[in-house]
Design a protein around this motif. Structure first.
Motif, PDB file in Angstrom:
ATOM      1  N   UNK A 117      -8.754   4.484   2.963  1.00 29.09           N
ATOM      2  CA  UNK A 117      -7.571   4.515   2.602  1.00 29.09           C
ATOM      3  C   UNK A 117      -7.084   3.194   3.021  1.00 29.09           C
ATOM      4  N   UNK A 118      -7.331   2.712   4.102  1.00 25.35           N
ATOM      5  CA  UNK A 118      -6.872   1.411   4.878  1.00 25.35           C
ATOM      6  C   UNK A 118      -7.387   0.304   3.778  1.00 25.35           C
ATOM      7  N   UNK A 119      -8.550   0.551   3.439  1.00 27.01           N
ATOM      8  CA  UNK A 119      -9.288  -0.609   2.400  1.00 27.01           C
ATOM      9  C   UNK A 119      -8.515  -0.750   1.301  1.00 27.01           C
ATOM     10  N   UNK A 120      -8.000   0.464   0.418  1.00 23.69           N
ATOM     11  CA  UNK A 120      -7.236   0.499  -0.777  1.00 23.69           C
ATOM     12  C   UNK A 120      -5.788  -0.196  -0.405  1.00 23.69           C
ATOM     13  N   UNK A 121      -5.265   0.241   0.495  1.00 22.06           N
ATOM     14  CA  UNK A 121      -3.975   0.006   0.650  1.00 22.06           C
ATOM     15  C   UNK A 121      -3.600  -1.510   1.469  1.00 22.06           C
ATOM     16  N   UNK A 122      -4.900  -1.989   2.144  1.00 23.83           N
ATOM     17  CA  UNK A 122      -4.380  -3.104   2.815  1.00 23.83           C
ATOM     18  C   UNK A 122      -4.129  -4.496   1.946  1.00 23.83           C
ATOM     19  N   UNK A 123      -4.739  -4.677   0.885  1.00 30.96           N
ATOM     20  CA  UNK A 123      -4.336  -5.852  -0.022  1.00 30.96           C
ATOM     21  C   UNK A 123      -2.770  -5.761  -0.412  1.00 30.96           C
ATOM     22  N   UNK A 124      -2.501  -4.491  -0.918  1.00 33.20           N
ATOM     23  CA  UNK A 124      -0.966  -4.579  -1.074  1.00 33.20           C
ATOM     24  C   UNK A 124      -0.012  -4.752  -0.189  1.00 33.20           C
ATOM     25  N   UNK A 125      -0.456  -4.597   0.910  1.00 36.43           N
ATOM     26  CA  UNK A 125       0.730  -4.771   2.171  1.00 36.43           C
ATOM     27  C   UNK A 125       0.455  -6.305   2.577  1.00 36.43           C
ATOM     28  N   UNK A 126      -0.708  -6.963   2.476  1.00 41.73           N
ATOM     29  CA  UNK A 126      -0.764  -8.157   2.810  1.00 41.73           C
ATOM     30  C   UNK A 126      -0.184  -9.100   1.810  1.00 41.73           C
ATOM     31  N   UNK A 127      -0.081  -8.684   0.540  1.00 38.19           N
ATOM     32  CA  UNK A 127       0.479  -9.436  -0.586  1.00 38.19           C
ATOM     33  C   UNK A 127       2.146  -9.520  -0.389  1.00 38.19           C
ATOM     34  N   UNK A 128       2.456  -8.123   0.186  1.00 37.86           N
ATOM     35  CA  UNK A 128       3.998  -7.926   0.406  1.00 37.86           C
ATOM     36  C   UNK A 128       4.366  -8.960   1.515  1.00 37.86           C
ATOM     37  N   UNK A 141       3.155   1.670   7.223  1.00 36.37           N
ATOM     38  CA  UNK A 141       2.848   1.686   5.662  1.00 36.37           C
ATOM     39  C   UNK A 141       2.324   2.932   5.235  1.00 36.37           C
ATOM     40  N   UNK A 142       1.237   3.272   5.757  1.00 37.21           N
ATOM     41  CA  UNK A 142       0.632   4.480   5.374  1.00 37.21           C
ATOM     42  C   UNK A 142       1.012   5.815   5.912  1.00 37.21           C
ATOM     43  N   UNK A 143       1.964   5.713   6.983  1.00 39.02           N
ATOM     44  CA  UNK A 143       2.539   7.183   7.429  1.00 39.02           C
ATOM     45  C   UNK A 143       1.598   7.728   8.446  1.00 39.02           C
ATOM     46  N   UNK A 144       0.657   7.163   9.165  1.00 37.09           N
ATOM     47  CA  UNK A 144      -0.404   7.622   9.997  1.00 37.09           C
ATOM     48  C   UNK A 144      -0.062   7.083  11.484  1.00 37.09           C
ATOM     49  N   UNK A 145      -0.539   7.632  12.539  1.00 37.75           N
ATOM     50  CA  UNK A 145      -0.192   7.303  13.610  1.00 37.75           C
ATOM     51  C   UNK A 145      -1.065   6.124  13.715  1.00 37.75           C
ATOM     52  N   UNK A 146      -0.687   5.217  14.711  1.00 36.81           N
ATOM     53  CA  UNK A 146      -1.290   3.808  14.822  1.00 36.81           C
ATOM     54  C   UNK A 146      -2.692   3.790  15.607  1.00 36.81           C
ATOM     55  N   UNK A 147      -2.705   4.977  16.564  1.00 38.23           N
ATOM     56  CA  UNK A 147      -3.937   5.046  17.474  1.00 38.23           C
ATOM     57  C   UNK A 147      -4.986   5.546  16.383  1.00 38.23           C
ATOM     58  N   UNK A 148      -4.852   6.333  15.338  1.00 35.19           N
ATOM     59  CA  UNK A 148      -5.728   6.810  14.435  1.00 35.19           C
ATOM     60  C   UNK A 148      -6.151   5.449  13.662  1.00 35.19           C
ATOM     61  N   UNK A 149      -5.024   4.718  13.180  1.00 38.80           N
ATOM     62  CA  UNK A 149      -5.577   3.437  12.351  1.00 38.80           C
ATOM     63  C   UNK A 149      -6.589   2.468  13.248  1.00 38.80           C
ATOM     64  N   UNK A 150      -6.195   2.345  14.647  1.00 39.29           N
ATOM     65  CA  UNK A 150      -6.904   1.628  15.593  1.00 39.29           C
ATOM     66  C   UNK A 150      -8.391   2.202  15.581  1.00 39.29           C
TER      67      UNK A 150
END
Length: 257
Positions: A117-128, A141-150
């Motif tokens: 999910x991060x790989x798919x959405x990261x380019x969109x957020x970087x562009x924005x 942006x993903x609506x997910x807890x930051x600890x899980x992203x880490x």
């Protein structure tokens, strides 16, 4: 070579000091000095295993762990040079690291899905944003807890297997060409030199001369006998005795389970 012999002598002196003291703090300090004195051995072994799919810093840390184990378990009464015990111990630790790295293909499925999910959405957020987002921004942006992203970012790439066509160095060699299917003989020879040097320093001059004539200059036993003034049979007996002694001194010391 002189540096290696001096390092081995200094190491043994530290071990002897450690054996004489009953102060736990002093014992720990001496152990740290022993490890520090021999860090280059661990770095050298780690370097020889580079470009095999693991980070250089990780390999060095694993090699340092192996060096610490060797220093902790080494016994002075074994009549084996420390390097003769340390090298196979460190190599074994590094090889276990490569073997145990298989666990990385079994990270939790939740993290695998989150990585996708991060790989798919990261380019969109970087562009924005016009820049790389922070963990907090990505989590919002993903609506997910930051600890899980880490956790997902920390495990990124852990379950990726490298293609044998992956370029492993700047010379254009791929992974299949760099990672040998069998034991790397060059690595073994370099380590053999490291282990033999302090042992050879302890040989008598005539014994060293016999080994030089036989294994460096390639002389026959008869030619060696003529060179140093003894019979071929005496040369044969001396060679057998010298090699048996070297083999015994280089045999790794078994440690208690």
């Amino acid at each position: 070579m002189a540096d290696r012999a001096a390092r081995e002598a200094a190491t043994i002196e530290l071990f002897e000091r450690r054996a004489r003291t009953s102060d736990p703090a002093e014992q720990r300090e001496l152990l740290e000095w022993i490890v520090e004195l021999n860090l280059e051995i661990a770095r050298g072994i780690a370097h020889r295993f580079q470009r095999r799919g693991a980070e250089s810093e990780d390999l060095e840390q694993v090699a340092f762990v192996g060096l610490m184990k060797a220093a902790t378990n080494y016994r002075l009464d074994a009549d084996t040079p420390f390097i003769g015990y340390a090298v196979p111990t460190i190599r074994g630790e590094v090889k276990r690291y490569f073997r145990d790295c298989a666990w990385t293909v079994r990270i939790p499925r939740r993290l695998q899905e989150l990585q996708g999910l991060v790989a798919a959405k990261l380019p969109e957020l970087e562009q924005a944003l016009g820049r790389e987002p922070s963990i907090v921004e990505l989590a919002e942006h993903l609506g997910i807890d930051a600890a899980e992203i880490e956790q997902a970012m920390a495990a990124r790439g852990c379950f990726r297997t490298l293609s044998l066509d992956w370029l492993a160095d700047d010379n254009g060699w791929n992974l299949a060409e760099v990672v040998a299917g069998e034991e790397d003989l060059a690595v073994s020879q370099l380590e053999a030199v490291d282990m033999l040097q302090p042992v050879l320093e302890g040989l008598e001059a005539r014994d060293r001369r016999i080994l030089e004539l036989r294994f460096i200059q390639g002389l026959s036993q008869s030619e060696i006998g003529a060179e140093i003034g003894i019979s071929q049979m005496q040369v044969s007996r001396l060679l057998r005795r010298i090699l048996d002694d070297l083999r015994n001194r280089l045999t790794p010391v078994p440690t208690a389970a």
